[in-house]
Write a protein that holds these residues in place. Structure first.
Motif, PDB file in Angstrom:
ATOM      1  N   GLY A  60       0.792  -1.228   0.000  1.00 19.46           N
ATOM      2  CA  GLY A  60       0.000   0.000   0.000  1.00 19.46           C
ATOM      3  C   GLY A  60       0.823   1.277   0.000  1.00 19.46           C
ATOM      4  O   GLY A  60       0.353   2.315  -0.461  1.00 19.46           O
ATOM      5  N   ILE A  61       2.048   1.205   0.527  1.00 19.77           N
ATOM      6  CA  ILE A  61       2.884   2.402   0.620  1.00 19.77           C
ATOM      7  C   ILE A  61       4.049   2.359  -0.376  1.00 19.77           C
ATOM      8  O   ILE A  61       4.930   3.229  -0.353  1.00 19.77           O
ATOM      9  CB  ILE A  61       3.446   2.594   2.039  1.00 19.77           C
ATOM     10  CG1 ILE A  61       4.392   1.440   2.415  1.00 19.77           C
ATOM     11  CG2 ILE A  61       2.313   2.722   3.054  1.00 19.77           C
ATOM     12  CD1 ILE A  61       5.111   1.628   3.742  1.00 19.77           C
ATOM     13  N   SER A  62       4.048   1.358  -1.250  1.00 17.72           N
ATOM     14  CA  SER A  62       5.210   1.110  -2.107  1.00 17.72           C
ATOM     15  C   SER A  62       5.517   2.232  -3.090  1.00 17.72           C
ATOM     16  O   SER A  62       6.642   2.327  -3.593  1.00 17.72           O
ATOM     17  CB  SER A  62       5.018  -0.201  -2.876  1.00 17.72           C
ATOM     18  OG  SER A  62       3.855  -0.139  -3.697  1.00 17.72           O
ATOM     19  N   ILE A 144       6.513   8.937  18.905  1.00 19.63           N
ATOM     20  CA  ILE A 144       5.967   7.943  17.980  1.00 19.63           C
ATOM     21  C   ILE A 144       4.595   8.391  17.513  1.00 19.63           C
ATOM     22  O   ILE A 144       3.841   9.010  18.262  1.00 19.63           O
ATOM     23  CB  ILE A 144       5.867   6.537  18.622  1.00 19.63           C
ATOM     24  CG1 ILE A 144       5.003   6.581  19.894  1.00 19.63           C
ATOM     25  CG2 ILE A 144       7.240   5.966  18.903  1.00 19.63           C
ATOM     26  CD1 ILE A 144       4.721   5.215  20.491  1.00 19.63           C
ATOM     27  N   HIS A 145       4.283   8.080  16.290  1.00 25.66           N
ATOM     28  CA  HIS A 145       2.949   8.351  15.755  1.00 25.66           C
ATOM     29  C   HIS A 145       2.210   7.027  15.667  1.00 25.66           C
ATOM     30  O   HIS A 145       2.675   6.086  15.009  1.00 25.66           O
ATOM     31  CB  HIS A 145       3.039   9.003  14.377  1.00 25.66           C
ATOM     32  CG  HIS A 145       1.698   9.258  13.752  1.00 25.66           C
ATOM     33  ND1 HIS A 145       0.897  10.324  14.111  1.00 25.66           N
ATOM     34  CD2 HIS A 145       1.008   8.550  12.809  1.00 25.66           C
ATOM     35  CE1 HIS A 145      -0.219  10.288  13.411  1.00 25.66           C
ATOM     36  NE2 HIS A 145      -0.185   9.218  12.626  1.00 25.66           N
ATOM     37  N   ILE A 146       1.074   6.924  16.337  1.00 31.76           N
ATOM     38  CA  ILE A 146       0.297   5.686  16.360  1.00 31.76           C
ATOM     39  C   ILE A 146      -0.665   5.661  15.187  1.00 31.76           C
ATOM     40  O   ILE A 146      -1.534   6.529  15.063  1.00 31.76           O
ATOM     41  CB  ILE A 146      -0.465   5.542  17.695  1.00 31.76           C
ATOM     42  CG1 ILE A 146       0.526   5.404  18.853  1.00 31.76           C
ATOM     43  CG2 ILE A 146      -1.412   4.346  17.647  1.00 31.76           C
ATOM     44  CD1 ILE A 146      -0.128   5.384  20.221  1.00 31.76           C
ATOM     45  N   LEU A 147      -0.511   4.665  14.322  1.00 37.52           N
ATOM     46  CA  LEU A 147      -1.383   4.507  13.165  1.00 37.52           C
ATOM     47  C   LEU A 147      -2.687   3.817  13.539  1.00 37.52           C
ATOM     48  O   LEU A 147      -3.724   4.059  12.929  1.00 37.52           O
ATOM     49  CB  LEU A 147      -0.661   3.718  12.074  1.00 37.52           C
ATOM     50  CG  LEU A 147       0.559   4.440  11.476  1.00 37.52           C
ATOM     51  CD1 LEU A 147       1.481   3.445  10.778  1.00 37.52           C
ATOM     52  CD2 LEU A 147       0.126   5.532  10.517  1.00 37.52           C
ATOM     53  N   GLN A 261       1.102  11.392   4.114  1.00 33.24           N
ATOM     54  CA  GLN A 261       0.535  10.952   5.389  1.00 33.24           C
ATOM     55  C   GLN A 261      -0.853  10.350   5.192  1.00 33.24           C
ATOM     56  O   GLN A 261      -1.173   9.301   5.771  1.00 33.24           O
ATOM     57  CB  GLN A 261       0.467  12.117   6.362  1.00 33.24           C
ATOM     58  CG  GLN A 261       1.814  12.594   6.869  1.00 33.24           C
ATOM     59  CD  GLN A 261       1.680  13.769   7.824  1.00 33.24           C
ATOM     60  OE1 GLN A 261       0.619  14.400   7.934  1.00 33.24           O
ATOM     61  NE2 GLN A 261       2.772  14.094   8.513  1.00 33.24           N
ATOM     62  N   GLN A 262      -1.664  11.012   4.382  1.00 36.38           N
ATOM     63  CA  GLN A 262      -3.023  10.523   4.140  1.00 36.38           C
ATOM     64  C   GLN A 262      -3.006   9.164   3.459  1.00 36.38           C
ATOM     65  O   GLN A 262      -3.754   8.251   3.851  1.00 36.38           O
ATOM     66  CB  GLN A 262      -3.784  11.538   3.280  1.00 36.38           C
ATOM     67  CG  GLN A 262      -5.251  11.169   3.061  1.00 36.38           C
ATOM     68  CD  GLN A 262      -6.001  12.227   2.262  1.00 36.38           C
ATOM     69  OE1 GLN A 262      -5.405  13.190   1.768  1.00 36.38           O
ATOM     70  NE2 GLN A 262      -7.299  12.078   2.129  1.00 36.38           N
ATOM     71  N   ALA A 263      -2.142   9.010   2.464  1.00 35.89           N
ATOM     72  CA  ALA A 263      -2.051   7.735   1.754  1.00 35.89           C
ATOM     73  C   ALA A 263      -1.492   6.642   2.658  1.00 35.89           C
ATOM     74  O   ALA A 263      -1.936   5.482   2.615  1.00 35.89           O
ATOM     75  CB  ALA A 263      -1.167   7.903   0.513  1.00 35.89           C
ATOM     76  N   PHE A 264      -0.529   7.003   3.489  1.00 37.35           N
ATOM     77  CA  PHE A 264       0.089   6.039   4.409  1.00 37.35           C
ATOM     78  C   PHE A 264      -0.942   5.552   5.417  1.00 37.35           C
ATOM     79  O   PHE A 264      -1.062   4.349   5.672  1.00 37.35           O
ATOM     80  CB  PHE A 264       1.264   6.706   5.134  1.00 37.35           C
ATOM     81  CG  PHE A 264       2.277   5.751   5.682  1.00 37.35           C
ATOM     82  CD1 PHE A 264       3.517   5.594   5.065  1.00 37.35           C
ATOM     83  CD2 PHE A 264       2.018   5.000   6.829  1.00 37.35           C
ATOM     84  CE1 PHE A 264       4.472   4.715   5.574  1.00 37.35           C
ATOM     85  CE2 PHE A 264       2.951   4.122   7.339  1.00 37.35           C
ATOM     86  CZ  PHE A 264       4.188   3.976   6.709  1.00 37.35           C
ATOM     87  N   GLN A 265      -1.708   6.483   5.982  1.00 36.57           N
ATOM     88  CA  GLN A 265      -2.717   6.112   6.980  1.00 36.57           C
ATOM     89  C   GLN A 265      -3.797   5.233   6.360  1.00 36.57           C
ATOM     90  O   GLN A 265      -4.258   4.259   6.970  1.00 36.57           O
ATOM     91  CB  GLN A 265      -3.350   7.363   7.582  1.00 36.57           C
ATOM     92  CG  GLN A 265      -4.360   7.094   8.695  1.00 36.57           C
ATOM     93  CD  GLN A 265      -3.720   6.482   9.930  1.00 36.57           C
ATOM     94  OE1 GLN A 265      -2.860   7.099  10.559  1.00 36.57           O
ATOM     95  NE2 GLN A 265      -4.146   5.276  10.294  1.00 36.57           N
ATOM     96  N   ALA A 266      -4.196   5.563   5.131  1.00 34.97           N
ATOM     97  CA  ALA A 266      -5.222   4.765   4.450  1.00 34.97           C
ATOM     98  C   ALA A 266      -4.733   3.337   4.221  1.00 34.97           C
ATOM     99  O   ALA A 266      -5.481   2.368   4.414  1.00 34.97           O
ATOM    100  CB  ALA A 266      -5.592   5.419   3.125  1.00 34.97           C
ATOM    101  N   ALA A 267      -3.471   3.193   3.825  1.00 40.88           N
ATOM    102  CA  ALA A 267      -2.901   1.853   3.613  1.00 40.88           C
ATOM    103  C   ALA A 267      -2.831   1.087   4.919  1.00 40.88           C
ATOM    104  O   ALA A 267      -3.109  -0.123   4.975  1.00 40.88           O
ATOM    105  CB  ALA A 267      -1.514   1.976   2.986  1.00 40.88           C
ATOM    106  N   ALA A 268      -2.458   1.779   6.004  1.00 36.93           N
ATOM    107  CA  ALA A 268      -2.385   1.134   7.318  1.00 36.93           C
ATOM    108  C   ALA A 268      -3.768   0.709   7.790  1.00 36.93           C
ATOM    109  O   ALA A 268      -3.943  -0.401   8.308  1.00 36.93           O
ATOM    110  CB  ALA A 268      -1.743   2.089   8.326  1.00 36.93           C
ATOM    111  N   ASP A 269      -4.769   1.575   7.617  1.00 34.45           N
ATOM    112  CA  ASP A 269      -6.134   1.252   8.035  1.00 34.45           C
ATOM    113  C   ASP A 269      -6.645   0.002   7.315  1.00 34.45           C
ATOM    114  O   ASP A 269      -7.264  -0.872   7.930  1.00 34.45           O
ATOM    115  CB  ASP A 269      -7.069   2.430   7.732  1.00 34.45           C
ATOM    116  CG  ASP A 269      -6.855   3.614   8.656  1.00 34.45           C
ATOM    117  OD1 ASP A 269      -6.231   3.426   9.725  1.00 34.45           O
ATOM    118  OD2 ASP A 269      -7.291   4.723   8.302  1.00 34.45           O
ATOM    119  N   GLU A 270      -6.380  -0.069   6.017  1.00 34.24           N
ATOM    120  CA  GLU A 270      -6.845  -1.211   5.230  1.00 34.24           C
ATOM    121  C   GLU A 270      -6.165  -2.498   5.686  1.00 34.24           C
ATOM    122  O   GLU A 270      -6.818  -3.538   5.841  1.00 34.24           O
ATOM    123  CB  GLU A 270      -6.568  -0.961   3.747  1.00 34.24           C
ATOM    124  CG  GLU A 270      -7.110  -2.053   2.840  1.00 34.24           C
ATOM    125  CD  GLU A 270      -6.930  -1.735   1.367  1.00 34.24           C
ATOM    126  OE1 GLU A 270      -7.107  -2.660   0.536  1.00 34.24           O
ATOM    127  OE2 GLU A 270      -6.622  -0.570   1.033  1.00 34.24           O
TER     128      GLU A 270
END
Length: 333
Positions: A60-62, A144-147, A261-270
Motif C-alpha cells: 500500500g505504501i510502495s 511515535i505516531h500511532i497509526l 501521510q493521508q495515503a500512508f494512513q489509508a494503507a495502514a487502516d486497510e
C-alpha cells in the motif's frame, strides 16, 4: 481530559529531537535518492496473520516507501522496539501498549484486565476523543505516531497440567509465562497466577521442559507457535483483549507531505482491518480444532475472574496514575 506537560515529556522530546538527526530526510527529491527504507520490527513470526498484514501495508505504501520487515524478534527483541525507534535505529514497529506504559504510567490503564470487550471496542476507543488524547501523549512524550491498534485475539490461559481451573483461586501456584515488564507481570497476578517472565520465542521449550506450567495468548498465537502440542487444556478466561499498536517514528512521519501521510494512513487502516477480520474469523474455528487435537477447552467462572482482577487493579500502584474518568469513558463506548 487534558494532560500536563511533564519533565518526562520534555526530556523524551529533547532526546528524540537529537536522535532524529540520524534519520534520513524524507522530503528529498526522488531523483536524489531511492525510496526511503522503513525498517519494521515485530516479535510475531512470519507465519502470523500480522506478517501478511505487514506485507499488505508494504504494498500500500510502495509508491513512496520501501518497508523492510523483520519478524520473530530477529532485529530487536521483544520489548526493545520502542526504544530502538526513539534512538533512531528503527522506523516502525508493532508495539505492545505495555511497553508504552513503562514510560508513560497513565497508559497502564489500557493494559488492564477486562477493560475492552472485543476488537470493535478497541477500535472504537482509539478513534474516540479519549483515544486521541492517549495517542497524543505517546506522540508528545515518546516521539511515535500511532497509526492504530492491531488486534490479535482475546488472551486465554493455556496449561500443561490437567488441573481444573474455575476461579482465580485455582490459579494459585501456577507458573504462568508472561512477557517481561511490570504491566505484564501484574496482569498475571491479576488472574491469580505466579507470573514468570519468558521470551515469546522460548515459550514452547519452557512448556515442554516444565519450566512453566502455562502461557496466556490468543488462540491464533497458540496455533502459529504450536503451543497446543505441549499443553493439555485451554481455559477461556478472555482476561485481556490482545492488541498491539502499529507505530512509526514521529520524525519520519513529520517529514512526509500531507498527501503522503493521508495515503500512508489509508494503507495502514486497510491492512489493520484485514488482519482484524482474519483474527476474528480464526478465533471462531480454533476451539473445535484444538478440541480435535485432544485439548480440554472450557470456560471458567469469568465473573469471578473479572471481579478478582478489577479489585486487584483498583487497589494497585498502577491505578494511581490512571487519568480520572477513563474507565467510565471506555465502559460507555
Amino acid at each position: 481530559m487534558t494532560f500536563d506537560l511533564t519533565r518526562r515529556r520534555f526530556l523524551g522530546t529533547t532526546t528524540l529531537a537529537a536522535a532524529a538527526l540520524a534519520l534520513p530526510m524524507l522530503s528529498m527529491p526522488a531523483a536524489a535518492q531511492d525510496k526511503p527504507v522503513l525498517k519494521f520490527s515485530a516479535v510475531f513470526s512470519e507465519q502470523d496473520i500480522r506478517a501478511e498484514m505487514t506485507k499488505k501495508l508494504a504494498e500500500g505504501i510502495s509508491q513512496n516507501f520501501k518497508l523492510e520487515p523483520y519478524y520473530g524478534g530477529n532485529l530487536f527483541k521483544q520489548g526493545t522496539e520502542l526504544v530502538a525507534i526513539q534512538r533512531g535505529n528503527l522506523q516502525m514497529g508493532n508495539i505492545a501498549p505495555q511497553d508504552i506504559s513503562k514510560q508513560i504510567p497513565e497508559w497502564s490503564v489500557l493494559t488492564s484486565a477486562y477493560l475492552f470487550r472485543d476488537a470493535a471496542h478497541v477500535s472504537a476507543f482509539f478513534k474516540s476523543e479519549t483515544g486521541a488524547e492517549f495517542k497524543k501523549m505517546a506522540e508528545d512524550q515518546l516521539g511515535i505516531h500511532i497509526l492504530g491498534p492491531t488486534y490479535f485475539g482475546a488472551r486465554h490461559v493455556g496449561l500443561k497440567p490437567e488441573k481444573k481451573i474455575n476461579t482465580p483461586e485455582d490459579m494459585a501456584g501456577i507458573k504462568l509465562r508472561m512477557p517481561g515488564g511490570d504491566a505484564w507481570q501484574f496482569l498475571g497476578e491479576a488472574i491469580g497466577a505466579n507470573p514468570v517472565p519468558v521470551a515469546y520465542a522460548e515459550v514452547y521449550t519452557a512448556l515442554q521442559t516444565g519450566a512453566i506450567d502455562g502461557q496466556d495468548n490468543p488462540l491464533p498465537n497458540v496455533k502459529n507457535m504450536k503451543f497446543y502440542e505441549v499443553m493439555s487444556q485451554i481455559v477461556l478466561t478472555s482476561h485481556l483483549i490482545g492488541y498491539d499498536l502499529l507505530v512509526i517514528s514521529k520524525s519520519v512521519w513529520d517529514e512526509m507531505s500531507p498527501e503522503q501521510q493521508q495515503a500512508f494512513q489509508a494503507a495502514a487502516d486497510e491492512a489493520m482491518k484485514w488482519s482484524e477480520d482474519q483474527h476474528v474469523a480464526q478465533e471462531k474455528t480454533l476451539v473445535e480444532e484444538f478440541k480435535a487435537a485432544g485439548l480440554d477447552i472450557y470456560e471458567p467462572d469469568q465473573d469471578a475472574f473479572r471481579k478478582f482482577a478489577q479489585e486487584k487493579y483498583l487497589n494497585s500502584e498502577l491505578a494511581k496514575s490512571w487519568p480520572e474518568g477513563v474507565l467510565e469513558k471506555v465502559a460507555g463506548m
